[in-house]
Write a protein that holds these residues in place. Structure first.
Motif, PDB file in Angstrom:
ATOM      1  N   MET A 102     -43.578  46.090  -3.089  1.00 53.88           N
ATOM      2  CA  MET A 102     -42.801  46.269  -1.871  1.00 53.88           C
ATOM      3  C   MET A 102     -43.667  47.024  -0.877  1.00 53.88           C
ATOM      4  O   MET A 102     -44.495  47.850  -1.253  1.00 53.88           O
ATOM      5  CB  MET A 102     -41.514  47.064  -2.144  1.00 53.88           C
ATOM      6  CG  MET A 102     -40.586  46.448  -3.174  1.00 53.88           C
ATOM      7  SD  MET A 102     -39.908  44.839  -2.708  1.00 53.88           S
ATOM      8  CE  MET A 102     -38.835  45.320  -1.352  1.00 53.88           C
ATOM      9  N   GLY A 103     -43.473  46.728   0.408  1.00 50.35           N
ATOM     10  CA  GLY A 103     -44.200  47.421   1.456  1.00 50.35           C
ATOM     11  C   GLY A 103     -43.239  48.149   2.373  1.00 50.35           C
ATOM     12  O   GLY A 103     -42.129  47.672   2.643  1.00 50.35           O
ATOM     13  N   SER A 104     -43.635  49.325   2.858  1.00 55.11           N
ATOM     14  CA  SER A 104     -42.790  50.099   3.768  1.00 55.11           C
ATOM     15  C   SER A 104     -43.620  50.611   4.937  1.00 55.11           C
ATOM     16  O   SER A 104     -44.775  51.017   4.763  1.00 55.11           O
ATOM     17  CB  SER A 104     -42.127  51.280   3.039  1.00 55.11           C
ATOM     18  OG  SER A 104     -43.100  52.131   2.459  1.00 55.11           O
ATOM     19  N   ALA A 105     -43.026  50.574   6.140  1.00 54.38           N
ATOM     20  CA  ALA A 105     -43.663  51.059   7.355  1.00 54.38           C
ATOM     21  C   ALA A 105     -43.177  52.466   7.639  1.00 54.38           C
ATOM     22  O   ALA A 105     -41.967  52.715   7.671  1.00 54.38           O
ATOM     23  CB  ALA A 105     -43.352  50.130   8.526  1.00 54.38           C
ATOM     24  N   GLY A 106     -44.121  53.385   7.871  1.00 51.96           N
ATOM     25  CA  GLY A 106     -43.787  54.807   7.973  1.00 51.96           C
ATOM     26  C   GLY A 106     -43.554  55.333   9.359  1.00 51.96           C
ATOM     27  O   GLY A 106     -43.607  56.552   9.556  1.00 51.96           O
ATOM     28  N   GLY A 107     -43.324  54.474  10.355  1.00 51.80           N
ATOM     29  CA  GLY A 107     -43.015  54.963  11.688  1.00 51.80           C
ATOM     30  C   GLY A 107     -44.159  55.772  12.278  1.00 51.80           C
ATOM     31  O   GLY A 107     -45.289  55.301  12.402  1.00 51.80           O
ATOM     32  N   GLN A 108     -43.883  57.033  12.603  1.00 50.37           N
ATOM     33  CA  GLN A 108     -44.859  57.851  13.300  1.00 50.37           C
ATOM     34  C   GLN A 108     -45.965  58.386  12.406  1.00 50.37           C
ATOM     35  O   GLN A 108     -46.930  58.967  12.924  1.00 50.37           O
ATOM     36  CB  GLN A 108     -44.150  59.005  14.008  1.00 50.37           C
ATOM     37  CG  GLN A 108     -43.242  58.535  15.130  1.00 50.37           C
ATOM     38  CD  GLN A 108     -42.619  59.680  15.909  1.00 50.37           C
ATOM     39  OE1 GLN A 108     -42.882  60.849  15.641  1.00 50.37           O
ATOM     40  NE2 GLN A 108     -41.796  59.350  16.888  1.00 50.37           N
ATOM     41  N   ASP A 109     -45.873  58.228  11.099  1.00 50.24           N
ATOM     42  CA  ASP A 109     -47.029  58.617  10.282  1.00 50.24           C
ATOM     43  C   ASP A 109     -48.103  57.526  10.281  1.00 50.24           C
ATOM     44  O   ASP A 109     -49.177  57.699   9.713  1.00 50.24           O
ATOM     45  CB  ASP A 109     -46.612  58.991   8.857  1.00 50.24           C
ATOM     46  CG  ASP A 109     -46.234  57.788   7.993  1.00 50.24           C
ATOM     47  OD1 ASP A 109     -46.322  56.638   8.460  1.00 50.24           O
ATOM     48  OD2 ASP A 109     -45.845  58.008   6.832  1.00 50.24           O
ATOM     49  N   ARG A 110     -47.787  56.366  10.919  1.00 53.47           N
ATOM     50  CA  ARG A 110     -48.741  55.283  11.176  1.00 53.47           C
ATOM     51  C   ARG A 110     -49.380  54.747   9.890  1.00 53.47           C
ATOM     52  O   ARG A 110     -50.526  54.358   9.875  1.00 53.47           O
ATOM     53  CB  ARG A 110     -49.826  55.743  12.148  1.00 53.47           C
ATOM     54  CG  ARG A 110     -49.286  56.201  13.488  1.00 53.47           C
ATOM     55  CD  ARG A 110     -50.344  56.491  14.533  1.00 53.47           C
ATOM     56  NE  ARG A 110     -51.238  57.551  14.103  1.00 53.47           N
ATOM     57  CZ  ARG A 110     -52.513  57.361  13.789  1.00 53.47           C
ATOM     58  NH1 ARG A 110     -53.034  56.151  13.830  1.00 53.47           N
ATOM     59  NH2 ARG A 110     -53.260  58.378  13.424  1.00 53.47           N
TER      60      ARG A 110
ATOM     61  N   LEU B   1     -45.614  52.592  13.517  1.00 56.87           N
ATOM     62  CA  LEU B   1     -45.400  51.335  12.799  1.00 56.87           C
ATOM     63  C   LEU B   1     -43.918  51.267  12.469  1.00 56.87           C
ATOM     64  O   LEU B   1     -43.446  51.911  11.537  1.00 56.87           O
ATOM     65  CB  LEU B   1     -46.255  51.290  11.524  1.00 56.87           C
ATOM     66  CG  LEU B   1     -47.772  51.277  11.720  1.00 56.87           C
ATOM     67  CD1 LEU B   1     -48.488  51.238  10.370  1.00 56.87           C
ATOM     68  CD2 LEU B   1     -48.208  50.096  12.574  1.00 56.87           C
ATOM     69  N   ASP B   2     -43.178  50.496  13.258  1.00 57.74           N
ATOM     70  CA  ASP B   2     -41.720  50.473  13.159  1.00 57.74           C
ATOM     71  C   ASP B   2     -41.171  49.216  12.509  1.00 57.74           C
ATOM     72  O   ASP B   2     -39.997  49.184  12.128  1.00 57.74           O
ATOM     73  CB  ASP B   2     -41.101  50.609  14.553  1.00 57.74           C
ATOM     74  CG  ASP B   2     -41.542  51.884  15.250  1.00 57.74           C
ATOM     75  OD1 ASP B   2     -41.649  52.912  14.567  1.00 57.74           O
ATOM     76  OD2 ASP B   2     -41.792  51.841  16.463  1.00 57.74           O
ATOM     77  N   ALA B   3     -41.969  48.161  12.410  1.00 55.16           N
ATOM     78  CA  ALA B   3     -41.505  46.888  11.853  1.00 55.16           C
ATOM     79  C   ALA B   3     -42.601  46.307  10.977  1.00 55.16           C
ATOM     80  O   ALA B   3     -43.789  46.506  11.229  1.00 55.16           O
ATOM     81  CB  ALA B   3     -41.137  45.914  12.968  1.00 55.16           C
ATOM     82  N   ILE B   4     -42.190  45.582   9.938  1.00 58.33           N
ATOM     83  CA  ILE B   4     -43.145  44.983   9.012  1.00 58.33           C
ATOM     84  C   ILE B   4     -42.581  43.658   8.514  1.00 58.33           C
ATOM     85  O   ILE B   4     -41.363  43.520   8.330  1.00 58.33           O
ATOM     86  CB  ILE B   4     -43.445  45.931   7.830  1.00 58.33           C
ATOM     87  CG1 ILE B   4     -44.521  45.334   6.903  1.00 58.33           C
ATOM     88  CG2 ILE B   4     -42.189  46.266   7.059  1.00 58.33           C
ATOM     89  CD1 ILE B   4     -45.003  46.302   5.843  1.00 58.33           C
ATOM     90  N   ALA B   5     -43.465  42.672   8.336  1.00 57.09           N
ATOM     91  CA  ALA B   5     -43.061  41.354   7.837  1.00 57.09           C
ATOM     92  C   ALA B   5     -44.123  40.854   6.879  1.00 57.09           C
ATOM     93  O   ALA B   5     -45.319  41.083   7.074  1.00 57.09           O
ATOM     94  CB  ALA B   5     -42.873  40.370   8.988  1.00 57.09           C
ATOM     95  N   SER B   6     -43.681  40.147   5.856  1.00 59.21           N
ATOM     96  CA  SER B   6     -44.594  39.544   4.888  1.00 59.21           C
ATOM     97  C   SER B   6     -45.001  38.163   5.366  1.00 59.21           C
ATOM     98  O   SER B   6     -44.233  37.451   6.018  1.00 59.21           O
ATOM     99  CB  SER B   6     -43.892  39.448   3.528  1.00 59.21           C
ATOM    100  OG  SER B   6     -44.676  38.722   2.614  1.00 59.21           O
TER     101      SER B   6
END
Length: 563
Positions: free
Chosen positions: A351-359, A383-388
């Protein structure tokens, strides 16, 4: 309250790196440690000695195990291959049936992981199409829609909103059904506070009676089980703010920010600013289970493969796993230094997660209990959005700066960047990818949903396999001329292949699994705040009908049967 299952301890790994917490029953170890792996070209899940090559799995004796410790990597791969072929031959009963047995094994593995081994190159079929004629807007929410999820067959759509509601849309019948949920009012809070004070007083009275020694028996004899009931009521009332039950609201009482639907359509999951994950029964439209554990608003949801386990990202800086069948807690993934803004499924049990302001993007290897850390360049704000994309072997991220970044799971830096993908000053608000293909969709507030062809180095897509077909598509695009919103864009490995109109903020995007439909959640405000508005934008969903060739390319057998 649902029981919580402890994650099993890791075996055979070092203790360096981050930590992975597990909320479990008393007596179990509270925290499990995670390793921070370096991103390399090796894949722990694709090597011959991975999940299916562990010692003892083939019934070898002690001497063979001892010899295996000194064998070379090539010798080990050869031995495991021979053992696997022997198992297939035994399973099929003849050498001629090995191929069928192998196909069954591959199909079973793909079903378990939710992924296939081949990427379908479908983006070229869009051929720079203006999808305005294939787009329709459906209104139903009172406030901005924030998230959307589509079933695999594209027949049912679920949308969520800042008005705390979830709506079920039947695409075939053209109907909608609004599920329970509303914003809590001042009267709801006042009534809940009164019940809480009353319950606390009852609990305190029971405590005084029990401390009086013999007087406790007299109190229980006089009041029956009133004191015990008071203690129980007090315990429930103290959690009123957490559960929302004290407000008399069946569904969400805070803004709903995330939605997900399982591959079989049996589980619809929603979450948001009330810190709760709710599992809905799609047939009855009621809450089946309420999952508690996050310490902040929940920003994203994604199912792992085709099973019933769902992962949630939260502003409490964690990602948590839950089992929708049992309602049990599975695990907590620690690592982000700021709120995790989105979560997505990748290949091979990751699984992947985007950490927002920790970039950062963290790729969680769930079975190996390690994580890969991908740090965005210094120019990236968040990084606010992520897609596979590309079957989970790569992923795309976006944020406030408006750039799209393409990452490979085998490299630490982005392999391609599309700057100002939606125009200067427009941030990326939503991303989604059509699983197992090279097609990705992005949203912002510029009035368009943009679909992108994500190129793969070293691979041949349809346009490379058939030069005549590619030339014909290019000629057709040239004949149509430039798009009203400007020239078609191409950035490195990103190539824009289609656009669909969507007025307002595109807060959520979702493809149907069969490739027939793309749906967007839109509204006048960003899903996370109210710092700006798009005048005239209405809350609802935008449904985009995709070219039939995409569904045919994804499932050729179904296309032939339909024809």
């Amino acid at each position: 309250m649902s029981s919580r299952a402890a994650k099993r301890p890791r075996g055979g790994k070092g203790a360096d790196g981050g930590s992975r917490g597990s909320e479990a029953a008393s007596g179990a170890r509270a925290g499990l440690e995670w390793d921070d792996d370096e991103v390399s070209s090796d894949d722990d899940f694709d090597t011959a000695g991975g999940r299916h090559g562990r010692a003892g799995a083939t019934g070898r004796g002690e001497d063979e195990v001892h010899d295996a410790e000194s064998e070379t990597a090539d010798a080990k791969r050869l031995r495991l291959a021979r053992e696997y072929i022997a198992r297939l031959t035994s399973k099929s009963g003849s050498q001629g049936g090995v191929e069928d047995a192998l196909a069954e094994d591959v199909a079973a593995a793909n079903a378990a992981s939710g992924s296939g081994s081949k990427t379908r190159f479908v983006a070229a079929l869009m051929s720079r199409a203006d999808l305005s004629g294939e787009t329709r807007f459906l209104k139903g929410h009172d406030l901005s829609a924030t998230a959307v999820a589509v079933t695999a067959d594209g027949q049912t759509v679920y949308s969520a909103s800042k008005d705390c509601s979830v709506i079920q849309w039947d695409m075939a019948a053209g109907t909608r059904r609004r599920w329970a949920g509303r914003r809590r009012t001042r009267e709801d809070v006042q009534r809940a506070a009164e019940r809480k004070r009353s319950a606390e007083a009852s609990a305190a009275g029971a405590g005084r009676a029990s401390s009086a020694g013999g007087g406790a028996l007299e109190a229980l004899a006089r009041d029956g089980m009133g004191a015990a009931a008071g203690v129980s009521a007090g315990a429930v009332a103290l959690r009123t703010g957490e559960t929302g039950k004290g407000y008399g609201i069946e569904g969400h009482w805070g803004q709903v920010l995330a939605l997900a639907v399982s591959h079989d359509g049996k589980h619809v999951v929603s979450a948001g600013r009330d810190w709760l994950v709710r599992v809905w029964d799609p047939e009855e439209g009621r809450v089946r289970k309420t999952l508690r554990g996050h310490g902040g608003p929940i920003t994203g949801l994604a199912f792992e493969g085709k099973g019933s386990r769902v992962y949630s990202s939260s502003e409490d800086r964690t990602v948590k796993g839950w089992d929708c069948e049992t309602g049990s807690f599975a695990e907590t993934l620690f690592g982000h230094s700021t709120g995790a803004m989105a979560v997505v499924q990748l290949r091979g049990g990751r699984m992947g997660s985007a950490g927002g302001q920790d970039r950062t993007v963290r790729v969680w290897k769930l079975e190996a209990e390690t994580q890969l850390v991908f740090k965005a360049p210094g120019s990236v704000m968040s990084l606010d959005a992520i897609a596979s994309t590309l079957g989970g072997r790569a992923f795309v991220t976006g944020g406030h700066d408006g750039a799209l970044h393409l990452w490979s799971t085998e490299r630490k830096k982005p392999v391609s960047v599309a700057r100002s993908a939606h125009g200067e000053g427009n941030g990326i608000t939503a991303l989604t990818g059509l699983w197992g293909t090279d097609l990705v969709a992005s949203g912002s507030c510029d009035g368009w949903i943009r679909l992108w062809h994500v190129r793969q180095r070293g691979s041949a897509g349809p346009e490379e396999e058939d030069e005549d077909e590619a030339a014909a598509a290019a000629a057709a695009a040239a004949a149509r001329g430039p798009h009203p919103a400007g020239e078609w864009q191409s950035f490195g490995m990103f190539q824009e292949v289609a656009r669909a109109p969507a007025r307002g903020f595109v807060n959520g995007l979702s493809f149907s699994g069969d490739g027939s439909t793309l749906v967007a959640a839109v509204g006048s405000e960003h899903r996370m705040g109210r710092w700006t508005r798009v005048a005239g934008a209405k809350p609802g969903i935008v449904v985009v009908k995709l070219p039939s060739g995409i569904a045919a390319a994804i499932n050729p057998a179904l296309a032939r049967a339909t024809a």
